[in-house]
Design a protein around this motif. Structure first.
Motif, PDB file in Angstrom:
ATOM      1  N   THR A 264       6.533  38.984  77.761  1.00  0.00           N
ATOM      2  CA  THR A 264       7.067  40.068  76.927  1.00  0.00           C
ATOM      3  C   THR A 264       7.467  39.553  75.547  1.00  0.00           C
ATOM      4  O   THR A 264       7.187  40.202  74.532  1.00  0.00           O
ATOM      5  CB  THR A 264       8.296  40.713  77.596  1.00  0.00           C
ATOM      6  OG1 THR A 264       9.232  39.692  77.981  1.00  0.00           O
ATOM      7  CG2 THR A 264       7.905  41.513  78.829  1.00  0.00           C
TER       8      THR A 264
ATOM      9  N   TYR B  59       4.074  38.781  73.414  1.00  0.00           N
ATOM     10  CA  TYR B  59       3.271  39.918  72.980  1.00  0.00           C
ATOM     11  C   TYR B  59       4.043  40.888  72.093  1.00  0.00           C
ATOM     12  O   TYR B  59       3.495  41.462  71.149  1.00  0.00           O
ATOM     13  CB  TYR B  59       2.684  40.651  74.193  1.00  0.00           C
ATOM     14  CG  TYR B  59       1.490  39.935  74.768  1.00  0.00           C
ATOM     15  CD1 TYR B  59       0.329  39.765  74.010  1.00  0.00           C
ATOM     16  CD2 TYR B  59       1.518  39.408  76.048  1.00  0.00           C
ATOM     17  CE1 TYR B  59      -0.767  39.096  74.524  1.00  0.00           C
ATOM     18  CE2 TYR B  59       0.425  38.738  76.575  1.00  0.00           C
ATOM     19  CZ  TYR B  59      -0.715  38.584  75.812  1.00  0.00           C
ATOM     20  OH  TYR B  59      -1.801  37.907  76.307  1.00  0.00           O
TER      21      TYR B  59
ATOM     22  N   ILE C 168       3.286  47.734  76.938  1.00  0.00           N
ATOM     23  CA  ILE C 168       3.574  46.344  77.304  1.00  0.00           C
ATOM     24  C   ILE C 168       4.899  46.262  78.059  1.00  0.00           C
ATOM     25  O   ILE C 168       5.001  45.628  79.110  1.00  0.00           O
ATOM     26  CB  ILE C 168       3.617  45.447  76.046  1.00  0.00           C
ATOM     27  CG1 ILE C 168       2.228  45.334  75.413  1.00  0.00           C
ATOM     28  CG2 ILE C 168       4.167  44.062  76.384  1.00  0.00           C
ATOM     29  CD1 ILE C 168       2.211  44.627  74.076  1.00  0.00           C
TER      30      ILE C 168
ATOM     31  N   CYS D 110       5.216  45.318  82.069  1.00  0.00           N
ATOM     32  CA  CYS D 110       5.910  44.091  82.452  1.00  0.00           C
ATOM     33  C   CYS D 110       7.102  44.379  83.361  1.00  0.00           C
ATOM     34  O   CYS D 110       7.361  43.632  84.323  1.00  0.00           O
ATOM     35  CB  CYS D 110       6.361  43.328  81.204  1.00  0.00           C
ATOM     36  SG  CYS D 110       5.005  42.539  80.296  1.00  0.00           S
TER      37      CYS D 110
ATOM     38  N   ILE E 262      -2.152  40.905  80.395  1.00  0.00           N
ATOM     39  CA  ILE E 262      -0.792  40.460  80.699  1.00  0.00           C
ATOM     40  C   ILE E 262      -0.813  39.425  81.821  1.00  0.00           C
ATOM     41  O   ILE E 262      -0.179  38.373  81.739  1.00  0.00           O
ATOM     42  CB  ILE E 262       0.096  41.665  81.095  1.00  0.00           C
ATOM     43  CG1 ILE E 262       0.348  42.566  79.886  1.00  0.00           C
ATOM     44  CG2 ILE E 262       1.429  41.183  81.681  1.00  0.00           C
ATOM     45  CD1 ILE E 262       1.092  43.842  80.220  1.00  0.00           C
TER      46      ILE E 262
END
Length: 436
Positions: free
Chosen positions: A81, A84, A99, A103, A234
């Motif tokens: 996290t 990105y 995102i 996550c 991810i």
């Protein structure tokens, strides 16, 4: 004239420092942890005195079990996290909501599975790994910490990616107060179980505070446009990081098992106390890890600035850990007295452990540099070499000494391997990675 020139230079330097995002973020990351870590250390010393070396060693073993599982259950998503969000918050802000959601959902899945697994296999872990059947209930009780602890790590990664280090400073200060008050009071009145309940309270409150600050400080940053971000991407980033964390956690847990199998819980207690002092030294470099990753990831296209940040942090980490190690070395007699006569042998273990932090802190800087450039698989190889060598050397030394001074043998093996690990990482990065 020279005086006026000097004053002018100082004012310009002061202005540059105020405008530097790296300096400001580092300040808040450090400041927010001073009170929190200080209170945590005070709490740990008081709890150790209340419980004694043997029971404190048992508590350290239970805590180590949870930390080991928690590191794996987070699956490296705290770093994912941060990387990105820091990388895309200016260039592709429309990706951020997806995102964050992805996550957090992945953390909930991995954390939930890990929590349920420990609850189901608590009897096996207590009897066959820890050689203490009475640990079954404490393990099931503290298992809930895995879920909230994993979510808290990912939440902290989100805040770090956005550069919300002031918010993290507030959270860490509050958690430090909660840890001290609940830890001391509950241990005093309920002993071993009280200390475990305090740990659960700490992780739960950390989760709630992170959630509050994410809602309050980030909702204004996010935009409504819905854009998909590949969960596969991810996972591709997180998997090698998760494997690094998993291998590290398993090996670290094996250190304690090694002491249990071939030494005794008293040596586990000495190791737990020494590790805590090492953690105190490493807390400043540790809290800067997300700061480093955030800034290195934000400057991937500017190699000159990228390397400048790396050099600054390497110098800073060396200076701060060396300075603190010297202080603790000269205060080691006082530290031993604060734990009481029951912790004889702690001084030597602490002295070796604190100097090991110098090499660990600098290695962590290179680790963030590798991560910012997506060299996670290479880092996995390095971590396997380092952690595996610590275990092998420790096993040899402990068996050679018939289990006597087990914590000291473990401290020595960690020092030797950490020096070699830093040399390997630094040489490879300087000769190969930075030239690509």
């Amino acid at each position: 004239m020279s005086f006026l020139h000097s004053m002018s230079y100082l004012y310009k330097l002061k202005d540059r420092l105020k405008k530097s995002e790296l300096i400001n973020d580092s300040f808040w990351a450090i400041f927010g942890n001073i009170i929190g870590k200080g209170l945590s250390l005070a709490s740990a010393i008081i709890i150790a005195r209340i419980l004694g070396k043997e029971v404190y060693g048992e508590l350290g073993m239970i805590g180590g079990t949870i930390v080991t599982i928690m590191i794996f259950s987070n699956f490296g998503l705290n770093y994912t996290t941060t990387k990105y969000i820091a990388e895309y918050k200016r260039t592709k802000p429309e990706l951020l909501p997806h995102i964050i959601k992805s996550c957090q959902k992945l953390t909930l899945i991995f954390g939930g599975i890990s929590t349920l697994t420990l609850i189901l296999v608590a009897d096996y872990v207590a009897i066959y790994l820890l050689k203490s059947p009475q640990f079954s209930f404490p393990l099931r009780l503290i298992a809930i910490s895995i879920l909230f602890g994993s979510l808290s790590k990912t939440q902290a990664g989100i805040l770090a990616g956005f550069g919300k280090f002031k918010a993290l400073a507030k959270i860490n200060t509050i958690i430090g107060v909660i840890t001290f008050v609940s830890g001391v009071l509950l241990t005093y009145f309920y002993n071993f179980i009280g200390a475990i309940i305090a740990s659960i309270i700490m992780h739960f409150m950390n989760y709630l505070l992170n959630r509050y600050f994410i809602k309050e400080q980030i909702k204004s940053t996010l935009i409504n446009k819905r854009e998909k971000f590949s969960v596969k991407e991810i996972l591709n980033f997180s998997i090698p990081v998760a494997l690094q964390e998993a291998f590290y956690s398993v090996i670290t847990y094996s250190f304690s098992l090694l002491l249990v199998q071939y030494s005794n819980y008293g040596e586990v207690g000495l190791n737990s106390a020494a590790v805590y002092w090492s953690a105190i030294i490493l807390f400043i470099p540790g809290v800067l890890r997300n700061v480093i990753l955030s800034h290195l990831s934000s400057n991937l296209n500017d190699k000159k600035r990228h390397l400048r940040i790396l050099r600054i942090i390497l110098l800073f980490n060396f200076s701060i850990t060396f300075f603190l190690s010297i202080i603790i070395y000269f205060l080691s007699d006082f530290i031993l007295l604060s734990y009481g006569d029951n912790f004889s042998g702690l001084k030597e273990v602490v002295n070796i452990s604190v100097f090991t932090t110098i090499f660990i802190s600098m290695s962590n800087v290179y680790a963030q540099a590798y991560m910012s450039e997506n060299k996670n698989w290479l880092m996995l190889i390095f971590r396997i070499l380092r952690d595996g060598s610590i275990l092998i050397i420790a096993y040899y030394l402990i068996r050679k000494n018939d289990g006597i001074d087990g914590a000291l043998s473990l401290a020595k093996s960690t020092l030797y391997s950490s020096i070699l690990f830093l040399a390997l990482m630094g040489v490879v990065y300087e000769l190969k990675i930075k030239k690509t």
